[in-house]
Enzyme design. Structure first.
Site, PDB file in Angstrom:
ATOM      1  N   ASP A 106      -2.367  -2.262  10.008  1.00 35.83           N
ATOM      2  CA  ASP A 106      -2.570  -2.206   8.554  1.00 35.83           C
ATOM      3  C   ASP A 106      -3.136  -3.505   7.977  1.00 35.83           C
ATOM      4  O   ASP A 106      -3.461  -3.560   6.792  1.00 35.83           O
ATOM      5  CB  ASP A 106      -1.234  -1.931   7.830  1.00 35.83           C
ATOM      6  CG  ASP A 106      -0.674  -0.551   8.131  1.00 35.83           C
ATOM      7  OD1 ASP A 106      -1.413   0.288   8.676  1.00 35.83           O
ATOM      8  OD2 ASP A 106       0.507  -0.317   7.811  1.00 35.83           O
TER       9      ASP A 106
ATOM     10  N   LYS B  71       0.834  -1.214   0.000  1.00 36.26           N
ATOM     11  CA  LYS B  71       0.000   0.000   0.000  1.00 36.26           C
ATOM     12  C   LYS B  71       0.856   1.246   0.000  1.00 36.26           C
ATOM     13  O   LYS B  71       2.025   1.229   0.414  1.00 36.26           O
ATOM     14  CB  LYS B  71      -0.964   0.024   1.191  1.00 36.26           C
ATOM     15  CG  LYS B  71      -0.329  -0.038   2.589  1.00 36.26           C
ATOM     16  CD  LYS B  71       0.151   1.299   3.144  1.00 36.26           C
ATOM     17  CE  LYS B  71       0.896   1.178   4.455  1.00 36.26           C
ATOM     18  NZ  LYS B  71       1.767   2.277   4.773  1.00 36.26           N
TER      19      LYS B  71
ATOM     20  N   VAL C 152      10.870  -4.796   2.205  1.00 37.74           N
ATOM     21  CA  VAL C 152      10.756  -5.091   3.641  1.00 37.74           C
ATOM     22  C   VAL C 152      11.062  -3.840   4.479  1.00 37.74           C
ATOM     23  O   VAL C 152      12.020  -3.114   4.185  1.00 37.74           O
ATOM     24  CB  VAL C 152      11.741  -6.226   4.021  1.00 37.74           C
ATOM     25  CG1 VAL C 152      11.724  -6.491   5.521  1.00 37.74           C
ATOM     26  CG2 VAL C 152      11.390  -7.493   3.251  1.00 37.74           C
ATOM     27  N   ALA C 153      10.267  -3.621   5.513  1.00 38.99           N
ATOM     28  CA  ALA C 153      10.435  -2.472   6.420  1.00 38.99           C
ATOM     29  C   ALA C 153      10.616  -1.185   5.622  1.00 38.99           C
ATOM     30  O   ALA C 153      11.532  -0.409   5.854  1.00 38.99           O
ATOM     31  CB  ALA C 153      11.605  -2.692   7.387  1.00 38.99           C
TER      32      ALA C 153
ATOM     33  N   GLY D  10       7.725   0.832   4.560  1.00 38.12           N
ATOM     34  CA  GLY D  10       6.563   1.713   4.568  1.00 38.12           C
ATOM     35  C   GLY D  10       5.475   1.311   3.597  1.00 38.12           C
ATOM     36  O   GLY D  10       4.588   2.108   3.288  1.00 38.12           O
ATOM     37  N   MET D  11       5.512   0.057   3.109  1.00 43.48           N
ATOM     38  CA  MET D  11       4.479  -0.397   2.167  1.00 43.48           C
ATOM     39  C   MET D  11       3.658  -1.576   2.724  1.00 43.48           C
ATOM     40  O   MET D  11       2.941  -2.247   1.992  1.00 43.48           O
ATOM     41  CB  MET D  11       5.096  -0.758   0.822  1.00 43.48           C
ATOM     42  CG  MET D  11       5.708   0.464   0.132  1.00 43.48           C
ATOM     43  SD  MET D  11       6.095   0.164  -1.596  1.00 43.48           S
ATOM     44  CE  MET D  11       4.472   0.190  -2.342  1.00 43.48           C
TER      45      MET D  11
ATOM     46  N   SER E 203       2.132  -6.858   6.771  1.00 45.28           N
ATOM     47  CA  SER E 203       0.666  -6.883   6.892  1.00 45.28           C
ATOM     48  C   SER E 203       0.048  -7.640   5.722  1.00 45.28           C
ATOM     49  O   SER E 203      -0.913  -8.402   5.898  1.00 45.28           O
ATOM     50  CB  SER E 203       0.114  -5.451   6.921  1.00 45.28           C
ATOM     51  OG  SER E 203       0.692  -4.732   7.983  1.00 45.28           O
ATOM     52  N   ALA E 204       0.600  -7.441   4.527  1.00 41.75           N
ATOM     53  CA  ALA E 204       0.095  -8.171   3.343  1.00 41.75           C
ATOM     54  C   ALA E 204       0.265  -9.672   3.547  1.00 41.75           C
ATOM     55  O   ALA E 204      -0.640 -10.467   3.248  1.00 41.75           O
ATOM     56  CB  ALA E 204       0.847  -7.717   2.087  1.00 41.75           C
TER      57      ALA E 204
HETATM   58  P1  ATP Z   1       4.202  -0.807   7.948  1.00 39.05           P
HETATM   59  O1  ATP Z   1       4.199   0.125   6.809  1.00 39.05           O
HETATM   60  O2  ATP Z   1       3.029  -1.758   8.004  1.00 39.05           O
HETATM   61  O3  ATP Z   1       4.462  -0.210   9.283  1.00 39.05           O
HETATM   62  P2  ATP Z   1       6.610  -1.772   6.800  1.00 39.05           P
HETATM   63  O4  ATP Z   1       6.089  -2.017   5.441  1.00 39.05           O
HETATM   64  O5  ATP Z   1       7.421  -0.543   7.008  1.00 39.05           O
HETATM   65  O6  ATP Z   1       5.412  -1.803   7.803  1.00 39.05           O
HETATM   66  P3  ATP Z   1       7.268  -4.564   7.024  1.00 39.05           P
HETATM   67  O7  ATP Z   1       7.839  -4.951   5.696  1.00 39.05           O
HETATM   68  O8  ATP Z   1       5.905  -5.002   7.346  1.00 39.05           O
HETATM   69  O9  ATP Z   1       7.446  -3.005   7.248  1.00 39.05           O
HETATM   70  O10 ATP Z   1       8.308  -5.103   8.124  1.00 39.05           O
HETATM   71  C1  ATP Z   1       8.459  -4.569   9.417  1.00 39.05           C
HETATM   72  C2  ATP Z   1       9.287  -5.553  10.256  1.00 39.05           C
HETATM   73  O11 ATP Z   1       8.466  -6.700  10.538  1.00 39.05           O
HETATM   74  C3  ATP Z   1      10.512  -6.111   9.541  1.00 39.05           C
HETATM   75  O12 ATP Z   1      11.668  -5.397   9.893  1.00 39.05           O
HETATM   76  C4  ATP Z   1      10.602  -7.562   9.994  1.00 39.05           C
HETATM   77  O13 ATP Z   1      11.568  -7.712  11.010  1.00 39.05           O
HETATM   78  C5  ATP Z   1       9.251  -7.893  10.614  1.00 39.05           C
HETATM   79  N1  ATP Z   1       8.498  -8.946   9.884  1.00 39.05           N
HETATM   80  C6  ATP Z   1       7.827  -9.982  10.443  1.00 39.05           C
HETATM   81  N2  ATP Z   1       7.209 -10.729   9.518  1.00 39.05           N
HETATM   82  C7  ATP Z   1       7.469 -10.166   8.318  1.00 39.05           C
HETATM   83  C8  ATP Z   1       7.085 -10.474   6.983  1.00 39.05           C
HETATM   84  N3  ATP Z   1       6.319 -11.529   6.685  1.00 39.05           N
HETATM   85  N4  ATP Z   1       7.509  -9.648   6.014  1.00 39.05           N
HETATM   86  C9  ATP Z   1       8.277  -8.569   6.311  1.00 39.05           C
HETATM   87  N5  ATP Z   1       8.690  -8.252   7.547  1.00 39.05           N
HETATM   88  C10 ATP Z   1       8.279  -9.037   8.557  1.00 39.05           C
END
Ligand code: ATP
Length: 306
Positions: free
Chosen positions: A141, A10, A100-101, A103-104, A108-109
């Site tokens: 999210d 997202k 990963v981590a 902001g997308m 949650s997906a």
């Molecule tokens: P949001 O925007 O929902 O706050 P984000 O997109 O910035 O989150 P994510 O990719 O969801 O970040 O990852 C946040 C942290 O969650 C990662 O640093 C990781 O350690 C942990 N994590 C646990 N499960 C997962 C997963 N399936 N995919 C990605 N990260 C995961």
């Protein structure tokens, strides 16, 4: 037996911070918009180790935990508990395209996709509303990752109202090196608020954005994109300013940090404009990778169950 589900990443077309709550979360008012960068989750009965094994492949997965620390495993446990199952004897494989981590809402997906895939695998009668309740217990999210499309989110972001939009929006997604932790970006926002550098938004200021989405004109939408977390993300990662400036210089209608960052997203006028912008941004060397994505995309959906 295997079920496969895909779920979207997202961007927040609007992310307003209303203030810090006594429970440590922030009340927000946001307009979520699902885009066509998707993760795939495969769930299989039994399998290697026959537990909640999580293997993750794809986009920069070194920092994604395996085992029960993965939010997909937590989703499996939560659904099993509601279904009265002691031991979710399942193997979970995740193929990530959502950074990963970044902001997308990639985690949650994965949680949303796991819930939908396991409901099918286990043949549960769990309703969509019940699934949304479990999703909200996993993360702010996750309910939106189930719903997809474009939706207004209030509370921590988990209370959703779908938003009517006539637009198909073309985005250029600039991936950044490294990660930003969402709690750390919110903490940076708190510090900026304490020192008077940012102020809390008011809840009902998204009328012009919602009207623009109804009209469907990307130029009008571009004028109303806003992310209150952007100054906080920039305070932790000042180099993102250069990425945003470059995207605008190259003709994006608007650019902003996505959610808590460090991904930057740019809105383009059309598919062709997005493809050109993506190529030029990649050539400028300011991002570790560039993607074209389209929104609104559907929420978590089953693609195979056998
Ligand atoms: P949001 O925007 O929902 O706050 P984000 O997109 O910035 O989150 P994510 O990719 O969801 O970040 O990852 C946040 C942290 O969650 C990662 O640093 C990781 O350690 C942990 N994590 C646990 N499960 C997962 C997963 N399936 N995919 C990605 N990260 C995961």
């Amino acid at each position: 037996m295997t079920s496969i589900c895909v779920a979207p990443g997202k961007v927040n077309l609007s992310l307003r911070i209303l203030g810090l709550r006594p429970d440590g979360y922030h009340d927000i008012s946001t307009v979520f918009h699902a885009v066509s960068l998707t993760d795939e989750v495969r769930v299989t009965r039994g399998g290697p180790g026959a537990g909640r094994v999580v293997t993750t492949m794809g986009e920069r997965v070194e920092s994604v935990p395996s085992g029960d620390a993965n939010i997909a495993a937590r989703a499996a446990l939560a659904l099993a508990r509601v279904a009265g199952m002691d031991d979710p004897d399942v193997t979970i494989d995740i193929i990530k395209a959502i950074p990963v981590a970044a902001g997308m809402a990639g985690g949650s997906a994965d949680a949303a996709a796991t819930l939908v895939a396991l409901r099918a695998l286990w043949g549960l009668a769990t309703t969509d509303d019940e699934l949304t309740g479990i999703a909200a217990s996993l993360g702010s999210d996750v309910p939106f990752s189930l719903l997809g499309g474009t939706a207004k989110g209030t509370g921590r972001g988990e209370i959703l109202t779908p938003v009517l939009t006539a637009a198909t929006l073309h985005w250029v997604v600039a991936l950044s090196e490294g990660e930003l932790s969402t709690p750390e970006v919110y903490a940076a926002w708190d510090r900026l608020a304490e020192s008077g550098h940012v102020v809390a938004s008011s809840a009902d200021v998204d009328g012009p954005l919602l009207a623009a989405l109804r009209h469907g004109d990307p130029r009008e939408i571009a004028r109303h994109l806003v992310n209150d977390l952007e100054p906080a993300a920039l305070s932790l990662r000042p180099s993102l300013r250069g990425v945003l400036d470059m995207g605008l210089e190259l003709g994006a209608l608007a650019g902003m940090v996505s959610g808590s960052g460090p991904t930057c997203v740019f809105l383009a006028e059309s598919r062709d404009a997005a493809i050109n912008l993506a190529a030029e941004l990649a050539g400028a060397g300011v991002a570790r990778g560039v993607r074209h994505a389209v929104g609104p995309a559907p929420g978590a959906r089953l693609v195979l169950s056998r």
